[in-house]
Design a protein around this motif. Structure first.
Motif, PDB file in Angstrom:
ATOM      1  N   GLY A  54       1.808   3.208   6.891  1.00 16.86           N
ATOM      2  CA  GLY A  54       2.279   2.025   7.589  1.00 16.86           C
ATOM      3  C   GLY A  54       3.674   1.669   7.140  1.00 16.86           C
ATOM      4  O   GLY A  54       4.133   2.099   6.087  1.00 16.86           O
ATOM      5  N   THR A  55       4.349   0.860   7.950  1.00 14.25           N
ATOM      6  CA  THR A  55       5.719   0.471   7.606  1.00 14.25           C
ATOM      7  C   THR A  55       5.759  -0.545   6.474  1.00 14.25           C
ATOM      8  O   THR A  55       6.753  -0.646   5.768  1.00 14.25           O
ATOM      9  CB  THR A  55       6.459  -0.089   8.838  1.00 14.25           C
ATOM     10  N   THR A  56       4.674  -1.306   6.317  1.00 16.69           N
ATOM     11  CA  THR A  56       4.551  -2.247   5.203  1.00 16.69           C
ATOM     12  C   THR A  56       3.242  -1.948   4.475  1.00 16.69           C
ATOM     13  O   THR A  56       2.374  -1.232   4.998  1.00 16.69           O
ATOM     14  CB  THR A  56       4.515  -3.711   5.691  1.00 16.69           C
ATOM     15  N   GLN A  57       3.095  -2.527   3.291  1.00 19.97           N
ATOM     16  CA  GLN A  57       1.837  -2.353   2.560  1.00 19.97           C
ATOM     17  C   GLN A  57       0.667  -2.872   3.393  1.00 19.97           C
ATOM     18  O   GLN A  57      -0.390  -2.239   3.459  1.00 19.97           O
ATOM     19  CB  GLN A  57       1.894  -3.073   1.222  1.00 19.97           C
ATOM     20  N   GLN A  58       0.843  -4.009   4.041  1.00 19.58           N
ATOM     21  CA  GLN A  58      -0.241  -4.586   4.840  1.00 19.58           C
ATOM     22  C   GLN A  58      -0.575  -3.696   6.032  1.00 19.58           C
ATOM     23  O   GLN A  58      -1.752  -3.499   6.354  1.00 19.58           O
ATOM     24  CB  GLN A  58       0.114  -5.999   5.314  1.00 19.58           C
TER      25      GLN A  58
END
Length: 67
Positions: free
Chosen positions: A30-34
């Motif tokens: 993913g582009t962010t951890q979330q």
């Protein structure tokens, strides 16, 4: 059910790689951890989804409990 997941930054893509050590081949990103966390949650659910089983006439399906 709880599963361990490993989030790792990918220096080549600047995204987050994520994988579940107990489920071989269950990986995502993913582009962010979330985003990565949400993606691996979906990947784990798909990984654990039972497949249709073709069986011969008279075959019996059983379950085994460990622990």
């Amino acid at each position: 059910m709880k599963w361990r997941v490993i989030l790792e930054p990918d220096p080549e893509t600047n995204e987050w790689a994520v994988w579940c050590p107990e489920l071989p081949g269950c990986i995502s990103a993913g582009t962010t951890q979330q985003d990565a966390f949400d993606a691996i949650r979906e990947a784990i659910a798909l990984y654990l989804q039972p497949d249709a089983i073709e069986r011969l006439p008279g075959a019996v399906i059983c379950e085994v409990v460990i622990g």
